[in-house]
Design a protein around this motif. Sequence first.
Motif, PDB file in Angstrom:
ATOM      1  N   ALA A  86     -49.102  17.390  18.461  1.00 22.89           N
ATOM      2  CA  ALA A  86     -49.300  18.038  17.038  1.00 22.89           C
ATOM      3  C   ALA A  86     -49.030  19.433  17.181  1.00 22.89           C
ATOM      4  CB  ALA A  86     -50.672  17.790  16.516  1.00 22.89           C
ATOM      5  N   MET A  87     -48.956  20.118  18.198  1.00 22.07           N
ATOM      6  CA  MET A  87     -49.007  21.564  18.435  1.00 22.07           C
ATOM      7  C   MET A  87     -47.470  21.857  18.427  1.00 22.07           C
ATOM      8  SD  MET A  87     -50.702  23.180  21.861  1.00 22.07           S
ATOM      9  CE  MET A  87     -49.579  22.542  22.775  1.00 22.07           C
ATOM     10  N   PHE A  88     -46.468  20.679  18.865  1.00 20.94           N
ATOM     11  CA  PHE A  88     -45.056  21.091  18.749  1.00 20.94           C
ATOM     12  C   PHE A  88     -44.659  20.868  17.215  1.00 20.94           C
ATOM     13  CE2 PHE A  88     -45.831  19.434  22.799  1.00 20.94           C
ATOM     14  CZ  PHE A  88     -45.420  20.522  23.471  1.00 20.94           C
ATOM     15  N   VAL A  89     -45.633  20.113  16.337  1.00 20.22           N
ATOM     16  CA  VAL A  89     -45.214  19.795  15.020  1.00 20.22           C
ATOM     17  C   VAL A  89     -45.683  21.000  14.217  1.00 20.22           C
ATOM     18  CG1 VAL A  89     -45.809  18.427  12.916  1.00 20.22           C
ATOM     19  CG2 VAL A  89     -45.350  17.247  15.061  1.00 20.22           C
ATOM     20  N   SER A  90     -47.021  21.687  14.597  1.00 21.58           N
ATOM     21  CA  SER A  90     -47.393  22.849  14.033  1.00 21.58           C
ATOM     22  C   SER A  90     -46.273  23.770  14.213  1.00 21.58           C
ATOM     23  CB  SER A  90     -48.682  23.157  14.739  1.00 21.58           C
ATOM     24  OG  SER A  90     -49.015  24.374  14.130  1.00 21.58           O
ATOM     25  N   TYR A  91     -45.786  23.968  15.413  1.00 24.97           N
ATOM     26  CA  TYR A  91     -44.869  25.044  15.659  1.00 24.97           C
ATOM     27  C   TYR A  91     -43.683  24.873  14.840  1.00 24.97           C
ATOM     28  CZ  TYR A  91     -41.299  27.665  18.524  1.00 24.97           C
ATOM     29  OH  TYR A  91     -40.316  28.470  18.807  1.00 24.97           O
ATOM     30  N   ALA A  92     -43.205  23.603  14.672  1.00 26.65           N
ATOM     31  CA  ALA A  92     -41.822  23.765  13.945  1.00 26.65           C
ATOM     32  C   ALA A  92     -42.228  23.993  12.419  1.00 26.65           C
ATOM     33  CB  ALA A  92     -41.499  22.151  14.013  1.00 26.65           C
ATOM     34  N   LEU A  93     -43.385  23.510  11.855  1.00 23.21           N
ATOM     35  CA  LEU A  93     -43.825  24.071  10.585  1.00 23.21           C
ATOM     36  C   LEU A  93     -43.794  25.413  10.524  1.00 23.21           C
ATOM     37  CD1 LEU A  93     -46.845  21.628   9.672  1.00 23.21           C
ATOM     38  CD2 LEU A  93     -44.582  21.509   8.701  1.00 23.21           C
ATOM     39  N   ALA A  94     -44.322  26.085  11.309  1.00 18.54           N
ATOM     40  CA  ALA A  94     -44.270  27.544  11.448  1.00 18.54           C
ATOM     41  C   ALA A  94     -43.079  28.142  11.428  1.00 18.54           C
ATOM     42  CB  ALA A  94     -45.481  28.220  12.464  1.00 18.54           C
ATOM     43  N   VAL A  95     -42.248  27.916  12.116  1.00 18.75           N
ATOM     44  CA  VAL A  95     -40.755  28.366  12.203  1.00 18.75           C
ATOM     45  C   VAL A  95     -40.135  28.096  10.887  1.00 18.75           C
ATOM     46  CG1 VAL A  95     -38.565  28.020  13.303  1.00 18.75           C
ATOM     47  CG2 VAL A  95     -40.723  28.019  14.765  1.00 18.75           C
ATOM     48  N   CYS A 115     -39.361  32.416   4.760  1.00 14.92           N
ATOM     49  CA  CYS A 115     -39.815  33.864   4.342  1.00 14.92           C
ATOM     50  C   CYS A 115     -38.833  34.813   4.682  1.00 14.92           C
ATOM     51  CB  CYS A 115     -41.169  34.247   4.998  1.00 14.92           C
ATOM     52  SG  CYS A 115     -42.445  33.296   4.455  1.00 14.92           S
ATOM     53  N   PHE A 116     -38.141  34.704   5.709  1.00 14.75           N
ATOM     54  CA  PHE A 116     -36.991  35.676   6.182  1.00 14.75           C
ATOM     55  C   PHE A 116     -36.039  35.493   5.097  1.00 14.75           C
ATOM     56  CE2 PHE A 116     -33.091  36.444   8.396  1.00 14.75           C
ATOM     57  CZ  PHE A 116     -33.277  37.751   8.616  1.00 14.75           C
ATOM     58  N   PRO A 169     -36.600  45.944   6.982  1.00 13.69           N
ATOM     59  CA  PRO A 169     -37.001  44.846   8.292  1.00 13.69           C
ATOM     60  C   PRO A 169     -38.486  44.807   8.706  1.00 13.69           C
ATOM     61  CG  PRO A 169     -35.101  45.907   8.974  1.00 13.69           C
ATOM     62  CD  PRO A 169     -35.501  46.662   7.422  1.00 13.69           C
ATOM     63  N   MET A 170     -39.122  45.963   8.544  1.00  8.27           N
ATOM     64  CA  MET A 170     -40.519  45.992   9.073  1.00  8.27           C
ATOM     65  C   MET A 170     -41.397  45.412   8.027  1.00  8.27           C
ATOM     66  SD  MET A 170     -42.164  47.166  11.389  1.00  8.27           S
ATOM     67  CE  MET A 170     -43.363  46.411  11.764  1.00  8.27           C
ATOM     68  N   ARG A 171     -41.125  45.547   6.799  1.00  8.46           N
ATOM     69  CA  ARG A 171     -41.812  45.023   5.589  1.00  8.46           C
ATOM     70  C   ARG A 171     -41.717  43.463   5.805  1.00  8.46           C
ATOM     71  NH1 ARG A 171     -41.833  48.359   0.245  1.00  8.46           N
ATOM     72  NH2 ARG A 171     -42.816  50.177   1.020  1.00  8.46           N
ATOM     73  N   VAL A 172     -40.329  43.005   5.900  1.00  4.26           N
ATOM     74  CA  VAL A 172     -40.017  41.344   6.076  1.00  4.26           C
ATOM     75  C   VAL A 172     -40.935  40.947   7.354  1.00  4.26           C
ATOM     76  CG1 VAL A 172     -38.398  39.853   6.636  1.00  4.26           C
ATOM     77  CG2 VAL A 172     -37.813  41.583   5.091  1.00  4.26           C
ATOM     78  N   PHE A 173     -40.800  41.602   8.536  1.00  9.36           N
ATOM     79  CA  PHE A 173     -41.768  41.230   9.699  1.00  9.36           C
ATOM     80  C   PHE A 173     -43.224  41.225   9.300  1.00  9.36           C
ATOM     81  CE2 PHE A 173     -44.024  42.192  13.218  1.00  9.36           C
ATOM     82  CZ  PHE A 173     -43.786  41.276  14.230  1.00  9.36           C
ATOM     83  N   SER A 174     -43.617  42.089   8.567  1.00 12.45           N
ATOM     84  CA  SER A 174     -45.191  41.955   8.325  1.00 12.45           C
ATOM     85  C   SER A 174     -45.436  41.060   7.308  1.00 12.45           C
ATOM     86  CB  SER A 174     -45.358  43.443   7.484  1.00 12.45           C
ATOM     87  OG  SER A 174     -45.327  44.540   8.468  1.00 12.45           O
ATOM     88  N   ILE A 175     -44.610  40.755   6.440  1.00 16.43           N
ATOM     89  CA  ILE A 175     -44.891  39.531   5.341  1.00 16.43           C
ATOM     90  C   ILE A 175     -44.780  38.291   6.282  1.00 16.43           C
ATOM     91  CG2 ILE A 175     -43.952  38.162   3.506  1.00 16.43           C
ATOM     92  CD1 ILE A 175     -43.012  41.204   2.156  1.00 16.43           C
ATOM     93  N   ILE A 176     -43.862  38.180   6.861  1.00 15.53           N
ATOM     94  CA  ILE A 176     -43.909  36.834   7.769  1.00 15.53           C
ATOM     95  C   ILE A 176     -45.043  36.693   8.771  1.00 15.53           C
ATOM     96  CG2 ILE A 176     -42.654  35.609   9.674  1.00 15.53           C
ATOM     97  CD1 ILE A 176     -39.963  36.989   8.737  1.00 15.53           C
ATOM     98  N   ILE A 204     -48.045  37.858   8.004  1.00 14.30           N
ATOM     99  CA  ILE A 204     -49.248  37.640   7.382  1.00 14.30           C
ATOM    100  C   ILE A 204     -49.230  36.179   6.857  1.00 14.30           C
ATOM    101  CG2 ILE A 204     -50.104  38.134   4.939  1.00 14.30           C
ATOM    102  CD1 ILE A 204     -49.545  41.307   5.590  1.00 14.30           C
ATOM    103  N   ILE A 205     -48.066  35.833   6.333  1.00 15.85           N
ATOM    104  CA  ILE A 205     -47.808  34.502   5.884  1.00 15.85           C
ATOM    105  C   ILE A 205     -48.278  33.373   6.827  1.00 15.85           C
ATOM    106  CG2 ILE A 205     -46.237  32.881   4.786  1.00 15.85           C
ATOM    107  CD1 ILE A 205     -45.273  35.102   3.070  1.00 15.85           C
ATOM    108  N   THR A 206     -47.629  33.542   8.203  1.00 11.83           N
ATOM    109  CA  THR A 206     -47.916  32.809   9.273  1.00 11.83           C
ATOM    110  C   THR A 206     -49.382  32.536   9.441  1.00 11.83           C
ATOM    111  OG1 THR A 206     -45.860  33.431  10.112  1.00 11.83           O
ATOM    112  CG2 THR A 206     -47.451  32.503  11.740  1.00 11.83           C
ATOM    113  N   ILE A 207     -50.251  33.726   9.552  1.00  8.45           N
ATOM    114  CA  ILE A 207     -51.512  33.710   9.736  1.00  8.45           C
ATOM    115  C   ILE A 207     -52.301  33.006   8.634  1.00  8.45           C
ATOM    116  CG2 ILE A 207     -53.632  35.125   9.833  1.00  8.45           C
ATOM    117  CD1 ILE A 207     -51.910  37.181  11.626  1.00  8.45           C
ATOM    118  N   LEU A 208     -51.878  33.360   7.761  1.00  6.10           N
ATOM    119  CA  LEU A 208     -52.579  32.755   6.223  1.00  6.10           C
ATOM    120  C   LEU A 208     -52.292  31.220   6.221  1.00  6.10           C
ATOM    121  CD1 LEU A 208     -51.763  35.301   3.500  1.00  6.10           C
ATOM    122  CD2 LEU A 208     -53.833  34.741   4.643  1.00  6.10           C
ATOM    123  N   LEU A 209     -51.317  30.726   6.800  1.00  9.07           N
ATOM    124  CA  LEU A 209     -50.840  29.290   6.685  1.00  9.07           C
ATOM    125  C   LEU A 209     -51.311  28.440   7.871  1.00  9.07           C
ATOM    126  CD1 LEU A 209     -47.412  29.188   4.846  1.00  9.07           C
ATOM    127  CD2 LEU A 209     -49.603  28.648   4.174  1.00  9.07           C
TER     128      LEU A 209
END
Length: 128
Positions: free
Chosen positions: A68-77, A83-84, A95-102, A104-109
């Motif tokens: 399930a780790m690999f499924v989680s990785y695929a979902l996150a990517v 988002c990108f 680019p810095m704002r896009v990176f920050s948003i990505i 934050i969203i990755t952590i939130l999800l």
Amino acid sequence: MCLNFAVLRIKVMSKVLDVVQCKCPNCGKGKVFSGQGNIFLFKMPKMNERCSECNFKFEKETGFFFGAMFVSYALAVAQMIACFVLFWYFVDLSPMRVFSIIAIITILLSTFNFRVSRSIWIHLFYKV
Ligand SMILES: [Zn+2]
């Protein structure tokens, strides 16, 4: 023929809903997780050992959820790419704002991805 396709489509959508809502693959009623988890409290989702409705055992063997780790990785990517594309091409942020948003969203999800990836994994190996 057309009716069979409609029935099949309803069954597939029902299965997708079961996966996203983390329902039991056996009965479709019991919940896989007893707690949703909260990333702000560093609380991971709590998983039930068995279905409350039909007593279906979710973890088939020790280490079953390793994949399930690999499924989680695929979902996150996939979420990161979405988002990108959204914030880089359509909103046109720096680019810095896009990176920050990505980030934050990755952590939130992360707890959502944890639950859905395990649910996908359980449903993938149901009746195999
Ligand atoms: Zn069940």
